[in-house]
Design an enzyme around this catalytic site. Structure first.
Site, PDB file in Angstrom:
ATOM      1  N   CYS A 140      34.412  35.329  84.692  1.00  0.00           N
ATOM      2  CA  CYS A 140      34.828  34.049  84.124  1.00  0.00           C
ATOM      3  C   CYS A 140      33.631  33.117  84.065  1.00  0.00           C
ATOM      4  O   CYS A 140      33.200  32.593  85.100  1.00  0.00           O
ATOM      5  CB  CYS A 140      35.939  33.424  84.962  1.00  0.00           C
ATOM      6  SG  CYS A 140      36.580  31.890  84.256  1.00  0.00           S
TER       7      CYS A 140
ATOM      8  N   CYS B  33      42.292  34.100  81.089  1.00  0.00           N
ATOM      9  CA  CYS B  33      41.138  33.269  81.425  1.00  0.00           C
ATOM     10  C   CYS B  33      41.554  32.088  82.296  1.00  0.00           C
ATOM     11  O   CYS B  33      41.663  30.954  81.833  1.00  0.00           O
ATOM     12  CB  CYS B  33      40.399  32.782  80.194  1.00  0.00           C
ATOM     13  SG  CYS B  33      38.776  32.088  80.599  1.00  0.00           S
TER      14      CYS B  33
END
Length: 442
Positions: free
Chosen positions: A371, A193
């Site tokens: 994301c 991430c």
């Protein structure tokens, strides 16, 4: 840290429920059989998702999962935990409750992978043979590669949203902030991430504004990268936010030391070797260096950098045709996110189905990943893109803009979909958000 112990205590107190759940699948000592048609290494997002899919494909008795952890965490929510918007206890559930019923759960760590003999050894001395192998071992955090860590977390003012043991320290440091530098870091390694290191910066900015402390704060994002975000469309929007909120972004700066007793962080300038800078902090959020699992790195399955060496289209291993992979442990050239796992899971299932029939895989993974860039306590920029860095957006709107709807999806819609959809192998596929949107339109 307190909430983590509380969570573990709750799980211990709930032993009746957990024990009852664990009886729905086979314990690691119940059977002498140590050969499985499908062996899954890792009980994280990718491992549990694929074990659920493989159970339906070939029967629970033919599938085993090697995973030592008693608690399974939904890690994407830790961004909000570190900012006080969610409780850490909401992120974890007993592994027994997410393990597919009937599937063998081997409660041990993987010690060695031997693809030439189709065997895996575990730390408790068990040797398991397999016909097919799915590797889903995630990434390893390396706080120790920063001088002064992890012992520095014993001091106040420092936290990290990347570990259940340090995420609440981020929130404590933010609450205790008075005045000075609030520093947020991105390491000189691949990370899972990649947007998370700056998400907590935006949330901290929002919190300090809400509490009237922003005027006394100098918010600083020191990243090893030469860009703010890898996809230009979203990076342009983020730069606008940075300028509008008076956030300081320093590119090519890598954290190499934390002097927690002095509240000092030392950064190296990656463009000028040997040049370092010491910055005093009132709050420090550390994103640790990360790397591939040791057992992959030490096995013939690794590429030159230690990652699982896969065909990027089919997710089949390049040299061992009965080995497959998913998620953060792979060398797939896309961002390491939970959304990527969701997209990969359907492709991987299709690949395995074809291989079982001695047919050529016909479905390709396009590198889809997502994301949700949290920019405040009520807004998100939803970045979705492919291998080529091209946006693959779900909604008929410009997703590079901050939107309340996307925050609601991130905070309230995605966690239930994770627990009740993805982990059960019932949700996912290329463009999982797109699938969700289409379902909502019906």
């Amino acid at each position: 840290m307190a909430a983590f112990h509380h969570l573990r205590k709750c799980h211990s107190a709930g032993v009746t429920v957990s024990t009852h759940i664990s009886q729905l699948h086979t314990s690691s000592h119940a059977l002498a059989k140590q050969h499985y048609k499908m062996l899954v290494l890792g009980g994280g997002s990718g491992g549990i998702t694929m074990s659920a899919r493989m159970k339906r494909l070939m029967g629970a008795e033919n599938v085993a999962v090697v995973e030592p952890s008693e608690v399974h965490y939904y890690q994407p929510i830790w961004t909000l935990v570190g900012a006080g918007a969610k409780k850490v206890s909401s992120s974890g559930r007993p592994t027994a409750s997410v393990m597919p019923s009937g599937v063998k759960w081997v409660k041990s760590k993987v010690q060695e992978i031997n693809p030439d003999s189709n065997t895996v050894s575990t730390e408790d001395g068990t040797e398991i043979s397999y016909e097919y192998l799915i590797v889903a071992l995630g990434v390893e955090l390396h706080f120790e590669k920063i001088k002064g860590l992890p012992e520095g977390f014993e001091h106040p003012k420092i936290g990290s949203n990347y570990s259940v043991q340090t995420v609440e320290k981020t929130w404590k440091a933010l609450q205790d902030f008075k005045e000075g530098n609030a520093v947020f870091t991105f390491p000189n390694t691949p990370v899972k991430c990649a947007g998370a290191p700056q998400k907590i910066m935006y949330l901290s900015d929002a919190f300090l504004r809400k509490t009237g402390k922003r005027g006394k704060a100098n918010i600083m994002y020191n990243t090893s990268l030469p860009v703010l975000f890898g996809i230009k469309k979203y990076a342009d929007s983020l730069w606008d936010i940075v300028k509008r909120r008076d956030l300081q972004v320093n590119l090519r700066q890598n954290l190499i030391e934390v002097r927690a007793d002095k509240q000092e962080a030392v950064f190296e300038n990656l463009d000028k070797p040997g040049e370092t800078k010491v910055i005093e902090y009132e709050m420090l959020h550390v994103t640790p260096p990360m790397g591939p699992s040791r057992v992959i790195k030490d096995s013939p399955l690794a590429d030159g950098l230690g990652w699982l060496d896969l065909d990027k289209d089919t997710l089949q291993h390049k040299r061992y045709p009965n080995v497959f992979g998913i998620g953060d442990c792979t060398n797939l050239p896309t961002a390491k996110t939970c959304a990527a796992v969701a997209a990969q899971s359907a492709v991987l299932q299709r690949t395995i189905c074809k291989i079982l029939k001695n047919e050529k895989p016909d479905k390709k993974y396009d590198g889809y990943t997502s994301c949700p860039l949290v920019t405040s306590y009520s807004t998100v920029i939803l970045a979705e893109f492919d291998y080529n860095g091209q946006p693959l957006e779900t909604f008929p709107i410009n997703q590079a803009k901050e939107r309340r709807l996307m925050y609601y999806m991130k905070a309230d819609v995605m966690p239930p979909l994770y627990w009740h959809g993805l982990l059960k192998g019932l949700w996912g596929g290329p463009g999982p958000y797109r699938k969700l949107f289409h379902l909502g339109m019906k």
